[in-house]
Write an enzyme that holds these catalytic residues in place. Structure first.
Site, short mmCIF file in Angstrom:
data_model
loop_
_atom_site.label_atom_id
_atom_site.label_comp_id
_atom_site.label_asym_id
_atom_site.label_seq_id
_atom_site.Cartn_x
_atom_site.Cartn_y
_atom_site.Cartn_z
N THR A 113 1.51 3.80 1.76
CA THR A 113 2.28 4.29 2.91
C THR A 113 3.20 3.22 3.50
O THR A 113 3.91 3.49 4.47
CB THR A 113 1.34 4.74 4.05
OG1 THR A 113 0.53 3.62 4.43
CG2 THR A 113 0.45 5.89 3.62
N LYS A 114 3.20 2.02 2.96
CA LYS A 114 3.97 0.94 3.58
C LYS A 114 5.46 1.03 3.19
O LYS A 114 5.85 1.85 2.36
CB LYS A 114 3.36 -0.41 3.20
CG LYS A 114 1.90 -0.55 3.69
CD LYS A 114 1.80 -0.78 5.19
CE LYS A 114 0.47 -0.43 5.81
NZ LYS A 114 -0.65 -1.31 5.49
N THR A 115 6.28 0.15 3.80
CA THR A 115 7.74 0.30 3.67
C THR A 115 8.26 -0.03 2.28
O THR A 115 9.40 0.29 1.96
CB THR A 115 8.46 -0.58 4.71
OG1 THR A 115 8.00 -1.93 4.53
CG2 THR A 115 8.16 -0.11 6.12
N LEU A 116 7.46 -0.72 1.49
CA LEU A 116 7.75 -0.88 0.05
C LEU A 116 6.41 -0.68 -0.61
O LEU A 116 5.40 -1.25 -0.16
CB LEU A 116 8.29 -2.29 -0.24
CG LEU A 116 8.64 -2.63 -1.71
CD1 LEU A 116 9.68 -3.75 -1.77
CD2 LEU A 116 7.44 -3.01 -2.56
N TYR A 167 0.85 -1.19 0.00
CA TYR A 167 0.00 0.00 0.00
C TYR A 167 0.89 1.25 0.00
O TYR A 167 2.06 1.19 0.39
CB TYR A 167 -0.89 -0.04 1.25
CG TYR A 167 -1.81 1.13 1.42
CD1 TYR A 167 -2.90 1.32 0.56
CD2 TYR A 167 -1.60 2.05 2.44
CE1 TYR A 167 -3.74 2.40 0.73
CE2 TYR A 167 -2.45 3.14 2.61
CZ TYR A 167 -3.51 3.31 1.75
OH TYR A 167 -4.34 4.39 1.90
#
Ligand SMILES: *Cc1c(COP(=O)(O)O)cnc(C)c1O
Length: 388
Positions: A185-188, A183
């Site tokens: 905003t996630k880290t990837l 998604y």
């Protein structure tokens, strides 16, 4: 004196020329949907984690859903999850008319409490879905042992936990299935997307089939062979595939996953160091046998030492142009869970305690020194101004 206006959003995606070039390359290639880039992304991810199989989908929610299909969850079954999580973790269970059994979390980490799990296991329990809150892995040894002795599957909701480790094992290699989120905003990120890793070949095949209408073999397999128009629907499937456009973003992001991790980790260190003398806030701690991905940096207000509420603290940060968020509104507080299962705040003292006190501060790769300093300065100033 002229003041420079600094604005720090809660999150900014870390997108550079590699991602843009990858997308352009895909657009020019003539193949837009799931195809060679998707396969390349899965392969790179599988290698990076050291997982046996990796199946990419259009969200982590889809991965969680098809994991539960793979283990053949049925109406009336029960799945144990923490109440302190996002809507997805519980929602996928309701797709089967199965029951989400919510349990309380630890105050220190926001992660599922192992004793609480044990208390809620019944004959109908089919799975446990631990959520690695903020990126810190749950107590996986204890959870795995409980699951093994009770013949229950473990599906990790690792939406926050790329990359993270537990006792030197990478998250994604431990349980029956691990689900990651890509998604925005996630880290990837791939904009939207998710990946399920497993060492179970049958489950991997099952998820691959179900992500594309229950058709045996992927689309690119079908269409790339000349004249291969034949296909068979062998199961009631879904439309959960990603596109090669998304996969090309993922390929570029994965190449700098360690670099992005180092940047988040360094921000976390700076925050923790800067806030250590402020008794009004409790900073996150990571247990010493594991590492966090630092997807989130949630602080906890010691509301007995400060004269403003959590919401007022957020308002103060807003006035300084600092974006924040609250993770999570516990599932038991949402009307659906209250109405359908009778859950209420009394059953979850620790999640309630956290919910009333927590604020997630901005932490993202590419955050500039002056932005980090702006957050530190304002959090500190609000503590000093409103302390008891
Ligand atoms: C973001 C998130 C999800 C869902 O991820 P999607 O890829 O948006 O489906 C699931 N669980 C948790 C804990 C999350 O934060």
């Amino acid at each position: 004196m002229a003041e420079i206006m600094i604005k720090v959003p809660f999150h900014k995606p870390y997108i550079a020329e590699e991602e843009i070039a990858g997308v352009v390359d895909t657009l020019k290639s003539g193949w837009l949907t799931m195809g060679p880039k998707t396969q390349q992304f899965e392969e790179a991810f599988r290698n990076h984690i050291g997982a046996k199989y990796a199946v990419v989908m259009n969200s982590c929610t889809a991965c969680l859903h098809l994991s539960l299909r793979a283990l053949d969850l049925k109406e009336g079954d029960e799945v144990i999850i923490p109440t302190f999580t996002f809507a997805s973790t519980g929602g996928v269970i309701t797709y089967f008319k199965a029951t989400p059994i919510l349990v309380d979390v630890e105050r220190e980490t926001g992660n599922i409490n192992v004793d609480q799990i044990e208390r809620k296991i019944t004959k109908r329990t089919k799975a446990i879905i631990p959520v690695h809150f903020g990126g810190q892995p749950c107590d996986m040894d204890e959870i795995s042992e409980l699951a093994r002795s009770n013949h229950i599957a473990v599906i990790e909701d690792a939406a926050h936990a790329l990359p993270a480790t537990y006792k030197d094992m990478k998250i994604g290699t431990i349980s029956d299935v691990t689900c990651f989120s890509f998604y925005a905003t996630k880290t990837l990120t791939t904009g939207e997307g998710g990946m399920a890793t497993t060492r179970n070949s049958e489950w991997a095949e099952n998820m691959k089939r179900l992500r594309l209408h229950g058709i045996s073999g992927d689309a690119w397999d079908r269409y790339s062979r000349e004249g291969a128009w034949f296909y068979e629907v062998v199961d009631a499937g879904y439309k959960y595939n990603i596109t090669d456009i998304q996969a090309s973003i993922g390929i570029a992001q994965l190449k700098k996953i360690d670099e992005m991790m180092a940047m988040r980790s360094s921000i976390a260190e700076k925050y923790t160091q800067a806030f250590k003398d402020y008794k009004e806030i409790i900073t996150p701690t990571v247990k010493n046998d594991r590492s966090s991905s630092w997807h989130l940096y949630p602080i906890i207000l010691d509301i007995d030492r400060i004269r403003i509420t959590r919401n007022q603290f957020i308002d103060e940060l807003n006035k300084a142009n600092i974006g924040t968020s609250v993770h999570f509104i516990p599932l038991h507080r949402h009307p659906f869970y209250h109405k359908s299962y009778g859950y209420n705040p009394n059953g979850f003292p620790n999640a309630e305690w956290l919910y009333g006190r927590t604020i997630s501060l901005p932490i993202y790769p590419g955050m500039k020194e002056e932005e980090i300093y702006h957050v530190i300065e304002n959090v500190s100033a609000i503590c000093s101004k409103w302390k008891n």
